[in-house]
Design an enzyme around this catalytic site. Structure first.
Site, PDB file in Angstrom:
ATOM      1  NE  ARG A   2      33.687 -25.194  59.304  1.00  0.00           N
ATOM      2  CZ  ARG A   2      33.182 -25.047  60.520  1.00  0.00           C
ATOM      3  NH1 ARG A   2      31.997 -24.446  60.656  1.00  0.00           N
ATOM      4  NH2 ARG A   2      33.821 -25.487  61.586  1.00  0.00           N
TER       5      ARG A   2
ATOM      6  CD  GLU B 126      32.762 -17.951  58.197  1.00  0.00           C
ATOM      7  OE1 GLU B 126      33.236 -18.064  59.342  1.00  0.00           O
ATOM      8  OE2 GLU B 126      31.762 -18.557  57.821  1.00  0.00           O
TER       9      GLU B 126
ATOM     10  CG  HIS C 113      30.310 -18.733  61.454  1.00  0.00           C
ATOM     11  ND1 HIS C 113      31.372 -19.353  60.835  1.00  0.00           N
ATOM     12  CD2 HIS C 113      29.638 -19.719  62.121  1.00  0.00           C
ATOM     13  CE1 HIS C 113      31.350 -20.656  61.117  1.00  0.00           C
ATOM     14  NE2 HIS C 113      30.304 -20.883  61.894  1.00  0.00           N
TER      15      HIS C 113
END
Length: 310
Positions: A221, A250, A268
């Protein structure tokens, strides 16, 4: 949610699509008192306010192994089960982590851009760093951490780790603190879960301990790393480079990171293969089906443990 997940849920349950209505408050007011199950994306916030709107909620099925956007402790306090999708994405994320490490160490994306820009005929691409004789530290030796370690063994690098406690069944060198780990290695693989307990734990002091040859890889993360401190460390040469698949906010990525040539940045995509996302989707559905068939959840998270009832 993928179309296959939506179709499978709709074939079995009365499905309400909060993600497709303009007036979410109106839908919650209408169906909230009747909703017993919730299927959510990996970045969907689910907290006490949502639980208050869904008084009959029994289970939250999360699409992803990380569930830091769900208040699982509050769910457990209310008797609500939370599930995630472990195991089915472990190998995919571990593969990506090694690919990101190699891309960062050997500057693969930069070399690709160099060739495409027509610079090769002018002069060879500059020499890069290497994995040879490096020591790799893993922050978070869980399922994905173990999978990464197994892959690293093939590269003949020394493996160290830090976690909440020493694991008696592994031979890797253990460090009681993250700072001790950073001092002992020159590659830090971040695989720790997100949430308040790990927020910003890879800070300026940890980055300085890695040193000027240090490399940071993050497939966990974005919040686990103090992003401004990382930017400063990259700009100043406090560390060598970074490979990041995740970011603090994000999909916004700081321009300061984008401008760093020695950073490899991915949007990601750790589990983003067709095969793995399908498997994750099936597990989201299977958890809900198993629950409402009276068989209990398949993959409950630690905060909401399940004991099979007679």
């Amino acid at each position: 949610m993928q179309p296959e997940v939506v179709e499978a849920l709709a074939s079995r349950f009365r499905l309400h699509r909060l993600d497709q209505v303009a007036d979410k408050e109106a839908l919650l007011s209408e169906v909230g008192p009747h909703v017993r199950g919730l299927a959510v994306g990996a970045q969907t916030p689910v907290d006490a306010k949502i639980f208050d709107r869904l008084p009959r909620l029994e289970i939250v099925s999360n699409f992803g192994v990380g569930y830091d956007t769900i208040d699982a402790k509050e769910a457990g306090r209310r008797g609500i089960i939370v599930t995630n999708t472990p195991d089915v994405l472990t190998d995919e994320v571990a593969d990506l982590a090694l690919g990101l490490l190699l891309s960062t160490v050997r500057q693969i994306p930069q070399a690709d851009r160099y060739l495409r820009a027509g610079k090769w005929p002018t002069k060879p691409y500059p020499l890069t760093s290497t994995l040879r004789e490096r020591k790799v530290g893993i922050l978070g030796l869980g399922r994905i951490g173990h999978a990464i370690a197994r892959r690293l063994q093939g590269f003949d690098v020394a493996i160290h780790y830090h976690g909440r406690s020493r694991q008696s069944d592994v031979a890797y060198a253990y460090h009681a603190t993250l700072l001790d780990l950073a001092r002992a290695v020159d590659v830090l693989m971040v695989v720790a879960p997100g949430g308040a307990g790990t927020e910003g734990m890879v800070n300026a002091e940890v980055l300085a301990a890695l040193g000027p040859d240090g490399i940071v890889i993050n497939v966990a993360r974005g919040t686990v790393i103090d992003e401004p401190a990382l930017i400063d460390a990259l700009r100043s040469g406090t560390i060598h480079s970074a490979g990041l698949d995740v970011f603090a906010k994000e999909p916004q990525v700081p321009q300061e990171l984008i401008d760093v040539e020695r950073a490899v940045l991915l949007p990601h995509v750790g589990s983003a293969s067709v095969h793995t996302r399908r498997a994750m989707g099936r597990l989201v559905v299977d958890n809900l089906v198993s629950w409402f068939d009276g068989k209990g959840p398949l993959t409950p998270v630690a905060e909401t443990p399940w004991s099979r009832r007679a």
